[in-house]
Design a protein around this motif. Structure first.
Motif, PDB file in Angstrom:
ATOM      1  N   ALA A  26      -5.743  -6.236  -6.337  1.00 34.40           N
ATOM      2  CA  ALA A  26      -5.654  -6.397  -7.793  1.00 34.40           C
ATOM      3  C   ALA A  26      -7.060  -6.310  -8.364  1.00 34.40           C
ATOM      4  CB  ALA A  26      -5.001  -7.715  -8.149  1.00 34.40           C
ATOM      5  N   ALA A  27      -7.123  -5.984  -9.661  1.00 32.87           N
ATOM      6  CA  ALA A  27      -8.422  -5.848 -10.323  1.00 32.87           C
ATOM      7  C   ALA A  27      -8.380  -6.519 -11.685  1.00 32.87           C
ATOM      8  CB  ALA A  27      -8.763  -4.367 -10.486  1.00 32.87           C
ATOM      9  N   ALA A  28      -9.461  -7.209 -12.025  1.00 39.19           N
ATOM     10  CA  ALA A  28      -9.665  -7.787 -13.372  1.00 39.19           C
ATOM     11  C   ALA A  28      -8.461  -8.628 -13.804  1.00 39.19           C
ATOM     12  CB  ALA A  28      -9.960  -6.687 -14.377  1.00 39.19           C
ATOM     13  N   HIS A  29      -8.294  -9.768 -13.123  1.00 38.16           N
ATOM     14  CA  HIS A  29      -7.237 -10.732 -13.498  1.00 38.16           C
ATOM     15  C   HIS A  29      -5.853 -10.093 -13.483  1.00 38.16           C
ATOM     16  CE1 HIS A  29     -10.627 -13.253 -14.578  1.00 38.16           C
ATOM     17  NE2 HIS A  29     -11.028 -12.353 -15.462  1.00 38.16           N
ATOM     18  N   ASP A  30      -5.580  -9.368 -12.446  1.00 37.16           N
ATOM     19  CA  ASP A  30      -4.265  -8.760 -12.212  1.00 37.16           C
ATOM     20  C   ASP A  30      -3.834  -7.782 -13.304  1.00 37.16           C
ATOM     21  OD1 ASP A  30      -4.161 -10.220  -9.934  1.00 37.16           O
ATOM     22  OD2 ASP A  30      -2.831 -11.781 -10.704  1.00 37.16           O
ATOM     23  N   LEU A  31      -4.808  -7.178 -13.992  1.00 35.34           N
ATOM     24  CA  LEU A  31      -4.427  -6.149 -14.972  1.00 35.34           C
ATOM     25  C   LEU A  31      -3.907  -4.900 -14.259  1.00 35.34           C
ATOM     26  CD1 LEU A  31      -7.349  -6.381 -17.569  1.00 35.34           C
ATOM     27  CD2 LEU A  31      -5.025  -7.236 -17.814  1.00 35.34           C
ATOM     28  N   VAL A  32      -4.436  -4.648 -13.040  1.00 34.23           N
ATOM     29  CA  VAL A  32      -3.964  -3.537 -12.228  1.00 34.23           C
ATOM     30  C   VAL A  32      -3.662  -4.068 -10.830  1.00 34.23           C
ATOM     31  CG1 VAL A  32      -4.452  -1.223 -11.360  1.00 34.23           C
ATOM     32  CG2 VAL A  32      -5.506  -1.975 -13.477  1.00 34.23           C
ATOM     33  N   LYS A  33      -2.427  -3.858 -10.370  1.00 36.22           N
ATOM     34  CA  LYS A  33      -2.042  -4.270  -9.022  1.00 36.22           C
ATOM     35  C   LYS A  33      -1.644  -3.018  -8.236  1.00 36.22           C
ATOM     36  CE  LYS A  33      -0.170  -8.782 -10.414  1.00 36.22           C
ATOM     37  NZ  LYS A  33       1.054  -9.610 -10.441  1.00 36.22           N
ATOM     38  N   PHE A  34      -1.950  -3.046  -6.944  1.00 34.69           N
ATOM     39  CA  PHE A  34      -1.616  -1.877  -6.132  1.00 34.69           C
ATOM     40  C   PHE A  34      -1.377  -2.303  -4.682  1.00 34.69           C
ATOM     41  CE2 PHE A  34      -6.189  -2.425  -6.057  1.00 34.69           C
ATOM     42  CZ  PHE A  34      -6.506  -2.308  -4.705  1.00 34.69           C
ATOM     43  N   THR A  35      -0.715  -1.422  -3.951  1.00 33.00           N
ATOM     44  CA  THR A  35      -0.486  -1.625  -2.517  1.00 33.00           C
ATOM     45  C   THR A  35      -0.826  -0.324  -1.798  1.00 33.00           C
ATOM     46  OG1 THR A  35       1.309  -3.170  -2.979  1.00 33.00           O
ATOM     47  CG2 THR A  35       1.199  -2.239  -0.744  1.00 33.00           C
ATOM     48  N   ILE A  36      -1.711  -0.438  -0.813  1.00 38.56           N
ATOM     49  CA  ILE A  36      -2.130   0.720  -0.012  1.00 38.56           C
ATOM     50  C   ILE A  36      -1.930   0.381   1.460  1.00 38.56           C
ATOM     51  CG2 ILE A  36      -4.130   2.105   0.724  1.00 38.56           C
ATOM     52  CD1 ILE A  36      -5.182   2.018  -2.071  1.00 38.56           C
ATOM     53  N   ARG A  37      -1.386   1.335   2.200  1.00 42.38           N
ATOM     54  CA  ARG A  37      -1.184   1.129   3.634  1.00 42.38           C
ATOM     55  C   ARG A  37      -1.959   2.190   4.408  1.00 42.38           C
ATOM     56  NH1 ARG A  37       2.675   3.271   7.099  1.00 42.38           N
ATOM     57  NH2 ARG A  37       3.864   4.077   5.320  1.00 42.38           N
ATOM     58  N   ALA A  38      -2.762   1.732   5.363  1.00 42.95           N
ATOM     59  CA  ALA A  38      -3.564   2.639   6.198  1.00 42.95           C
ATOM     60  C   ALA A  38      -2.866   2.850   7.534  1.00 42.95           C
ATOM     61  CB  ALA A  38      -4.961   2.068   6.424  1.00 42.95           C
ATOM     62  N   ALA A  39      -2.941   4.057   8.061  1.00 44.74           N
ATOM     63  CA  ALA A  39      -2.357   4.365   9.369  1.00 44.74           C
ATOM     64  C   ALA A  39      -3.142   5.498  10.013  1.00 44.74           C
ATOM     65  CB  ALA A  39      -0.885   4.770   9.218  1.00 44.74           C
ATOM     66  N   PRO A  40      -3.334   5.438  11.339  1.00 42.86           N
ATOM     67  CA  PRO A  40      -4.023   6.556  12.018  1.00 42.86           C
ATOM     68  C   PRO A  40      -3.171   7.815  11.984  1.00 42.86           C
ATOM     69  CG  PRO A  40      -3.934   4.593  13.427  1.00 42.86           C
ATOM     70  CD  PRO A  40      -3.002   4.349  12.273  1.00 42.86           C
ATOM     71  N   LEU A  41      -3.822   8.954  11.801  1.00 47.09           N
ATOM     72  CA  LEU A  41      -3.102  10.228  11.808  1.00 47.09           C
ATOM     73  C   LEU A  41      -2.643  10.569  13.226  1.00 47.09           C
ATOM     74  CD1 LEU A  41      -5.237  12.622   9.564  1.00 47.09           C
ATOM     75  CD2 LEU A  41      -2.904  11.910   9.133  1.00 47.09           C
TER      76      LEU A  41
END
Length: 1098
Positions: free
Chosen positions: A724-739
């Motif tokens: 999240a950024a700046a008091h939850d004004l923008v929330k996101f979910t990212i998942r990393a995985a090896p190719l």
């Protein structure tokens, strides 16, 4: 002074592996031209003009020299007719660090002397330079050098030497055959694609003729490969010993024996090499089929080798003065009796052979016979330089410029086209106009006379006495005045011109003119490598790649000397002054005619004569980085100026400034780096410089480990990160995985296509001309040490084949191609950003299609689009500087699973002008989420690797003829043991080992981390007493399968390694070293062994 006509010119380069005798052979040619003494040929190495070249005994910079030879030819009536040829020779280095010098030289030549050591045979660099000659369409001549080693070192019998030579020629021909086969396979594929395209077009135009067939003339045209191979009977193989000054072709002995044997010279030439024998009874030449069990010697052994062996035996092996004098008499040579009695056997040998089989005569005659003149060679070579993608050997000219180029037209109205392949620096005081003039004999006599008069006057004044002191002083005053005047004249001669620039180094262009005649004072157009001829000189993208300049001076190069000339005609190699500040490294010089460009402000008038032939392929990617700083900070401007000069004078060095302010040079290897630093200190900057330890790039990645910690985000797949950024004004979910490996390898093999896509997008954003490449550079690396190979597929096949690889990987990877948002780092790496949100995904594939179709991108939601761009920036930052030690990331995929915007809060932030804080916070949050996602897996470092070819020799060995085997002395095992020890100590691994049959040489191929390679060459030479020499070639990155954060935890690990893990964690050591160099936090214990008692004395 002007240069020779194109018909009488040959442009040839010497290429080969390091220490195979290129510069020594050039000495023999220079001695024949009376430039150096015959006795010094092979010892002085005249073209190695640098001090470090003489110290190390290897060539580091290519040198050119123009030689004139008079060759007697037969007129149509059969009368002898002397003809003078100008042979422009370019001597090139054989060390892999300087292979870019080979590239720059081969672009300017029509033929190549390929030198191969008769004992060492085909080495790694031999294959590389042969490939360069093949690609540049040079006519090669094989020179089998160091022939004397077969007699003096290997002590082979003539019949054994013959079989050895046959195998060597076969090896070289196998290399040439592989080039031909790969080219034919590409031609076949290209022909099939073209045929299918024509069939499809025909079916569309004739819908009713569904079963349309291809015309007979469309059949695949086979090419004959006969003329690409080396064969002694065809005259393109020279057997030579450059150190002893002799060489010969089959034709020489065919000419000698034709009369004796009563066989036509042409017929004898065809049978003198190969399995042909002389029947002692019938005196007829027979083949191996008619031997009938007899043990006859081949003609080559009987008539050629046995004679050479006899001379070496009488002079060197078993000295016999009577036998020597008999040989000299029989051959009709003129060797003074004093020389025959000399104890210097090598000098006597050189005298005999240089008269009987002179090397210079043989080489020059071969060049004249085999290498075509520029007027013929350019018809084959120029089409490939103008249109690199063509596959036809010749094409018809399309305009006047091409007609002039193909025919090497040097008339005054022909277009001037010259290629500057590199810039090189020359000390200003060594330019012909700046040198101190040497005194003539008359001037020296006049000065000696004046000195004698002064001495006599001084003696007379001393004798005169004190009473006559006043008159004496008066009488000597005019003489003293004259002597002061002489001294003043000398000082004025030594002083530089008043208006002369105080620069110590002058940059000259190393060039060849392909058409027209260039003269001093002519105004010409410099077309730089990124010029796009489709757009024209007035186009904004081309404006900075076209400059005009005036030719200040033209020179013929004579090794370390420069000879000024007024004009240079088409087909000649020359040096040009006047490009400094206009041309960086390479350029094409153009003008409509010999009078030059009339109106430099309006280049549209000369648009038709502008062509772009610049650009050099480099095989040694600069991988070693060194940070430089002056010893005194006040000298920083001198360092910057010196770096700029070095970057222009060396075609392979790269220079840039890091974000920390450090000035960094990228070099091709350790030896190249040492030369660059020495040049900076002594020539270009002339200050004391501190160089850091070599900086080697790493790569970061992650794999699925065996015992990994639980995922950081509970109840989610491994690698998932919520942010999240700046008091939850923008929330996101990212998942990393090896190719998956199949996708990763495909991307690494085709990074060049990703770079091209990035250039297309950039061009499309600038002016809507997507699809036009931005003057694609020929570099195969970038500033971060990225190794970019030649792509394995065509650009248009990229997306379909990537789809196939993803389906092969299966699972969630099967349908990601349309969801690929971006590649990273720098938009052209092997990391993927994948948009896996339920809505319409961001698809790079669709964006590229829009760019090519020149369509405007459709914007659905401006606010979402802005934050999508910021998310992409965060991804690029995270992959450009990974979490382990801020090195680029490879082989990772990042899935964007959600992005939620609080629109009301964001609008409020915009009203209060706090957007910068919001976007900065969001980018940082995305970057940290990507980094933490990688750490959720098992992180790994990838090491830059060298392929290391090591040649080891034992010094002596024993032959066993039975079973065709060779027993090597135990010394070879000792040498190999030491080689393996050095490689193992530096954490390398042996890949292959092979013994060269019939020699004392053993070739070992190993993989060695670049970070461990510094000092490797010196170390291996010291440990083996010079019996082994390595060649290091950068070969990409390999993963170090060790977790840098691993610590012993289980009972077995603690019992085996102890609590402190006495065995060093290599990955952590590399990671900490890089972090420490970059000023990052290093997790290191201050006290290592606290329980051990310490005293003040210790």
């Amino acid at each position: 002074m002007a240069t020779a006509e194109a018909l009488d010119v040959r442009n040839v380069t010497t290429i080969g592996h390091v220490d195979h005798g290129k510069t020594t052979m050039m000495d023999a040619l220079l001695a024949a031209n009376n430039i150096i003494s015959t006795r010094m040929a092979g010892k002085i190495r005249y073209l190695d003009s640098r001090e470090d070249e003489q110290e190390r005994g290897i060539t580091m910079e290519s040198s050119a020299v123009s030689l004139r030879f008079k060759v007697v030819e037969r007129s149509p009536e059969g009368d002898p007719c002397p003809k003078t040829y100008v042979v422009n020779m370019i001597d090139t280095p054989g060390h892999v660090d300087f292979s870019s010098e080979v590239s720059t030289a081969s672009r300017l030549c029509d033929g190549a002397l390929v030198l191969v050591d008769v004992v060492e045979g085909v080495c790694t660099q031999t294959v590389t330079v042969l490939r360069q000659a093949w690609q540049d369409r040079l006519r090669p001549i094989l020179v089998i050098n160091k022939f004397d080693r077969l007699i003096t070192e290997l002590k082979l019998a003539p019949i054994e030497a013959y079989h050895h030579l046959s195998q060597l020629i076969e090896q070289v021909n196998a290399v040439m055959g592989s080039f031909f086969a790969s080219e034919r396979m590409e031609d076949d594929l290209r022909w099939r694609e073209e045929r299918e395209r024509r069939l499809a077009a025909k079916k569309e135009s004739h819908a009713e003729q569904v079963d349309a067939t291809v015309n007979e003339e469309d059949e695949y045209q086979e090419k004959d490969d006969e003329d690409i191979y080396f064969a002694p009977e065809r005259g393109n193989v020279v057997f030579a010993s450059a150190i002893d000054g002799w060489g010969f072709r089959i034709g020489k002995f065919a000419h000698l024996y034709a009369v004796k044997l009563g066989i036509k010279e042409a017929n004898l030439r065809t049978v003198l090499w190969g399995d042909f024998y002389l029947d002692p009874k019938t005196k007829r030449v027979i083949s191996h089929k008619h031997l009938r069990g007899r043990s006859l010697k081949p003609l080559f052994v009987q008539f050629v080798l046995e004679n050479i062996w006899a001379i070496y035996d009488a002079v060197v092996t078993n000295p016999n003065p009577d036998k020597v004098s008999k040989i000299i008499t029989t051959l009709g040579l003129k060797v003074p009796p004093r020389e025959q009695r000399s104890k210097d056997t090598r000098q006597l040998l050189s005298l005999i052979f240089s008269q009987w089989l002179p090397l210079s005569t043989c080489v020059i005659q071969t060049i004249v016979d085999v290498v075509p003149p520029p007027s013929a060679a350019q018809r084959i070579r120029i089409p490939k330089m103008l249109y690199p993608d063509i596959y036809e050997s010749t094409i018809e000219p399309k305009n006047k410029v091409e007609e002039d180029l193909y025919s090497c037209n040097d008339s005054p109205d022909a277009s001037i086209v010259a290629l500057v392949s590199k810039m090189f620096a020359v000390p200003t005081k060594e330019l012909p106009g700046k040198k101190k003039k040497s005194l003539t004999a008359e001037e020296m006599r006049a000065r000696a006379r004046a000195a004698r008069e002064a001495h006599a006057a001084a003696a007379a004044s001393a004798i005169a006495g004190s009473s006559e002191s006043a008159p004496s002083e008066a009488s000597s005053a005019p003489l003293e005045e004259a002597m002061r005047k002489v001294e003043l004249e000398e000082k004025l001669e030594d002083a530089p011109d008043a208006g002369e620039d105080d620069a110590d180094e002058t940059l000259l262009g190393f060039a060849r003119i392909y058409s027209g005649t260039i003269r001093t004072g002519t105004t010409i157009v410099c077309v730089l490598p990124k010029y796009n001829h489709v757009l024209g000189p007035a186009h904004p993208r081309n404006a900075q790649h076209v400059v005009t300049t005036q030719v200040e001076e033209l020179y013929t190069m004579m090794g370390r000397e420069l000879v000024p000339v007024e004009s240079v005609r088409a087909g000649n190699v020359f040096a040009i002054r006047g490009l400094e500040g206009k041309v960086w490294r390479s350029a094409t010089l153009c003008a409509p005619s010999a009078s030059g460009v009339v109106d430099a402000s309006n280049l549209e008038e000369v648009k038709d004569c502008l062509v772009n032939m610049a650009g050099v392929i480099r095989y040694a990617a600069p991988i070693v980085r060194v940070a430089l700083e002056p010893e005194h900070p006040a000298d920083m401007p001198k360092l910057v100026r010196g770096l700029k000069l070095l970057s222009q004078a060396d075609p392979c060095v790269e220079i840039f400034q890091q974000k920390t302010g450090e000035h960094v040079i990228l070099t091709a290897g350790e030896l190249h780096g040492e030369r660059c630093i020495r040049d900076l200190k002594e020539r270009f900057a002339k200050i004391e410089i501190h160089a850091s330890k070599p900086i080697v790039p790493f790569r970061e990645t992650a794999v699925k480990g065996v015992d990994m910690a639980p995922p950081k985000t509970p109840n989610a797949k491994r690698g998932t990160m919520h942010g999240a950024a700046a008091h939850d004004l923008v929330k996101f979910t990212i998942r990393a995985a090896p190719l998956p490996p199949v996708i990763f390898e495909f991307l690494v093999d085709n990074l060049a296509i990703l770079r091209r896509m990035q250039q297309e997008r950039k061009a499309g954003e600038e002016d809507g001309t997507g699809g036009e490449e931005d003057g694609a550079e020929d570099e195969d690396f970038d500033m971060q040490g990225e190794y970019i190979k030649k792509p394995t597929i065509k650009a248009e096949q990229f997306w379909p084949l990537l789809q196939e690889k993803c389906r092969e990987a299966g699972g969630e990877w099967a349908d990601i191609v349309d969801k690929i948002w971006e590649f990273g780092p720098q938009r052209m790496g092997s990391c993927l950003l994948i948009d896996s949100r339920p809505a319409v995904p961001n698809s790079l594939k669709k964006r590229m299609a829009q760019v090519r179709a020149r369509e405007a991108a459709k914007e659905h939601d401006s606010l979402a689009g802005v934050f999508d761009a910021h998310l992409e920036t965060g991804f690029q930052l995270a992959t450009f500087q990974g979490p382990l030690c801020a090195e680029p990331v490879e082989g990772m995929a990042y899935f964007v699973e959600s992005l939620v915007l609080d629109r009301a809060g964001i609008e409020e932030e915009q009203v209060q002008n706090r957007t910068a804080h919001l976007t900065g916070s969001f980018i940082s949050a995305v970057r940290d989420a990507c980094r933490n996602g990688l750490l959720d897996w098992s992180p790994r470092l990838m090491l830059a690797m060298y392929t290391c070819d090591i040649q080891a020799s034992s010094g002596f060995f024993v032959h066993i003829i039975a079973k065709q085997t060779i027993l090597m002395h135990l010394l070879l095992a000792d040498v190999l043991g030491k080689v393996y020890g050095v490689v193992a100590k530096r954490r390398g691994k042996i890949v292959a080992e092979e013994m060269k049959e019939g020699t004392e040489f053993f070739t070992v191929r190993a993989k060695l981390p670049v970070v461990e390679s510094f000092g490797f060459a010196d170390d291996i030479r010291k440990r083996t007493s010079g019996a082994a020499s390595p060649q290091l070639i950068f070969s990409g990155y390999e993963m170090l399968d060790q977790d840098p954060f691993w610590v012993p935890t289980t009972e077995e690990e603690l019992e085996d390694l102890g609590e402190k893990a006495d065995r060093i964690n290599l990955a952590k050591a590399y990671m900490d070293a890089v972090r420490e160099r970059k000023g990052m936090f290093v997790d290191r214990k201050i006290v290592e062994f606290a329980e051990k008692q310490r005293t003040l004395k210790r």
